[in-house]
Design an enzyme around this catalytic site. Structure first.
Site, short mmCIF file in Angstrom:
data_model
loop_
_atom_site.label_atom_id
_atom_site.label_comp_id
_atom_site.label_asym_id
_atom_site.label_seq_id
_atom_site.Cartn_x
_atom_site.Cartn_y
_atom_site.Cartn_z
N GLY A 178 5.24 3.07 -0.23
CA GLY A 178 6.69 2.90 -0.36
C GLY A 178 7.12 2.00 -1.49
O GLY A 178 6.57 2.04 -2.60
N LYS A 213 16.33 -10.22 8.49
CA LYS A 213 16.59 -10.23 7.05
C LYS A 213 17.63 -11.28 6.68
O LYS A 213 17.49 -11.96 5.66
CB LYS A 213 17.06 -8.84 6.60
CG LYS A 213 16.02 -7.76 6.76
CD LYS A 213 14.75 -8.09 6.00
CE LYS A 213 13.77 -6.93 6.02
NZ LYS A 213 12.56 -7.19 5.20
N TYR A 221 16.22 -6.03 12.85
CA TYR A 221 15.99 -5.89 11.42
C TYR A 221 17.02 -6.69 10.63
O TYR A 221 16.69 -7.45 9.73
CB TYR A 221 16.04 -4.41 11.03
CG TYR A 221 15.66 -4.15 9.60
CD1 TYR A 221 14.33 -4.00 9.23
CD2 TYR A 221 16.63 -4.04 8.60
CE1 TYR A 221 13.96 -3.76 7.92
CE2 TYR A 221 16.28 -3.80 7.29
CZ TYR A 221 14.94 -3.65 6.95
OH TYR A 221 14.60 -3.42 5.64
N VAL A 278 16.39 3.19 0.63
CA VAL A 278 15.32 3.92 -0.06
C VAL A 278 14.61 4.90 0.86
O VAL A 278 14.45 4.65 2.06
CB VAL A 278 14.31 2.90 -0.65
CG1 VAL A 278 13.19 3.63 -1.40
CG2 VAL A 278 15.02 1.93 -1.59
N LYS A 279 14.17 6.00 0.30
CA LYS A 279 13.41 7.00 1.04
C LYS A 279 11.99 6.49 1.27
O LYS A 279 11.16 6.49 0.35
CB LYS A 279 13.36 8.32 0.26
CG LYS A 279 14.71 8.95 0.02
CD LYS A 279 14.60 10.17 -0.90
CE LYS A 279 15.96 10.74 -1.22
NZ LYS A 279 15.88 11.86 -2.18
N THR A 280 11.71 6.03 2.49
CA THR A 280 10.38 5.52 2.84
C THR A 280 10.05 5.97 4.26
O THR A 280 10.88 6.56 4.96
CB THR A 280 10.35 3.97 2.79
OG1 THR A 280 11.24 3.47 3.79
CG2 THR A 280 10.77 3.45 1.42
N ASP A 281 8.83 5.65 4.70
CA ASP A 281 8.46 5.96 6.08
C ASP A 281 9.39 5.24 7.06
O ASP A 281 9.74 5.78 8.11
CB ASP A 281 7.02 5.53 6.34
CG ASP A 281 6.01 6.42 5.64
OD1 ASP A 281 6.41 7.50 5.15
OD2 ASP A 281 4.83 6.04 5.58
N ASN A 311 0.79 -1.23 0.00
CA ASN A 311 0.00 0.00 0.00
C ASN A 311 0.83 1.28 0.00
O ASN A 311 0.28 2.37 -0.18
CB ASN A 311 -0.96 0.02 1.19
CG ASN A 311 -0.23 0.08 2.52
OD1 ASN A 311 0.49 -0.85 2.88
ND2 ASN A 311 -0.42 1.15 3.28
#
Length: 291
Positions: free
Chosen positions: A31, A219, A215, A246-249, A29
C-alpha cells in the site's frame, strides 16, 4: 507522523557507503508504505522497510531492489506494539548507521472487522466504484464492517496519522487541539476514557465519532502527540501527513487516490528542507489546520 532531522554530514557504513540520508518506514510491505519506500529510495535515500511479517517484508524489499532504484532498500522486522521488536530495530540502526534522519510512521490498522453485508448489495470492485462519490464509498465501507471494543483497542494501540475534524464534541476538539497545554498523560487519559465510553455504549454522549471511531480517535491523538514531540525536540521536524483517501487493502480499494498519489503527499513532508515547518499538519501535501 513524519519526523526528520537536519541533513547530517555524510558517512558510510556497510549498508550505506554513499552516506545518504537514512529513512525508516513502518508498515512498508504494501500500500502507501511500500510506495513511500519506493519514492524515497528513488530519490537516493537509504530506506529501512519495516513490516510485522518477515516473509512479506523481505519480499517487498527485494521487489524494490529489483527495480534498480538509486537508493538502497533494506528490510527489518518491526511490530510497533512490541517493545522488544522496537528495541531490536533501534539497535540495528545504531550499529549499522549511528543515526536516523527520517521516520515515517505509516503502520496502521482499520480498527474494525470486515463484514460483507448482503443487504447492501454485492461488493463493488474495480470500476464499479467509479460511480460513487467520497461519502457513498465511506458509507459502503461502514456498512460492511463492525467495530467492537477489541478492534477499537487494537486500533488505539497501532494507528498513527489522521485528522481531528471528525469529532462532533466541541470540548473534545478544543482539548485535542490545545497543542501548547496538552500533555502526554492527559492524552493517555482521553484514550482510556474513549475505550470506557465505547464499552459502556456511551461514546456518542461525549461526542466521540460515530463511524470508524477508534481509527479517527487514534489518529487525532497522534496528531496531538506529534505537537507534544515537536515542542520537546525543537531541533527535529515533527509533522503529521494525511495522504488522502487511498485505494488500499484497508479501504477495500474504495479510495479515490492511487497508492502512488497518496505516498507522494507523505514523501513531500518527509523531504521538507532544513528549517521547514514543524508541529504542522499536512493534508494532500499542503499545510492545513489541525481541525
Amino acid at each position: 507522523m513524519v519526523t526528520t532531522r537536519p541533513s547530517p554530514t555524510g558517512f558510510g557504513s556497510q549498508f550505506n557507503s554513499s552516506g545518504a540520508r537514512i529513512a525508516v518506514v513502518t508498515g512498508g510491505n504494501k500500500g502507501i508504505g511500500l510506495e513511500v519506500c519506493r519514492q524515497l529510495a528513488a530519490g537516493g535515500l537509504t530506506v529501512v522497510l519495516t513490516a510485522r511479517d518477515e516473509t512479506r517484508g523481505a519480499a517487498a524489499a527485494e521487489k524494490l531492489r529489483e527495480q534498480g532504484l538509486s537508493g538502497v532498500v533494506i528490510f527489518h522486522q518491526l511490530e510497533i506494539t512490541d517493545a522488544s521488536s522496537i528495541a531490536r530495530l533501534v539497535e540495528f540502526l545504531k550499529t549499522h548507521f549511528g543515526r536516523l534522519d527520517i521516520l515515517v510512521n505509516n503502520a496502521a490498522v482499520g480498527g474494525t472487522e470486515l463484514v460483507d453485508d448482503p443487504s447492501f448489495g454485492p461488493k463493488p470492485e474495480g470500476e464499479q466504484f467509479s460511480g460513487m462519490d467520497y461519502q457513498q464509498r465511506i458509507g459502503w465501507m461502514w456498512r460492511n464492517c463492525r467495530e467492537t471494543y477489541d478492534t477499537a483497542k487494537e486500533g488505539l494501540h497501532t494507528n498513527y496519522y489522521g485528522t481531528k475534524q471528525h469529532f462532533r464534541g466541541e470540548e473534545l476538539k478544543q482539548e485535542l487541539n490545545d497543542g501548547d497545554n496538552l500533555t502526554e498523560e492527559r492524552l493517555d487519559e482521553l484514550m482510556e476514557t474513549f475505550l470506557k465510553d465505547l464499552e459502556a455504549g456511551a461514546s456518542e454522549v461525549r461526542g466521540w465519532p460515530s463511524e470508524f471511531a477508534s481509527y479517527k480517535v487514534a489518529k487525532a491523538a497522534v496528531n496531538a502527540y506529534s505537537r507534544i514531540m515537536a515542542r520537546r525536540h525543537p531541533a527535529l521536524r515533527v509533522n503529521c501527513a494525511h495522504p488522502g483517501f487511498v485505494k488500499t487493502d484497508m479501504t477495500r480499494n474504495a479510495g479515490l487516490l492511487t497508492p502512488q498519489e497518496g505516498a507522494s503527499n507523505v514523501v513531500k513532508v518527509a523531504l521538507l528542507p532544513a528549517g521547514g515547518p514543524t508541529c504542522a499538519f499536512f493534508a494532500l501535501g499542503a499545510e492545513a489546520s489541525f481541525i
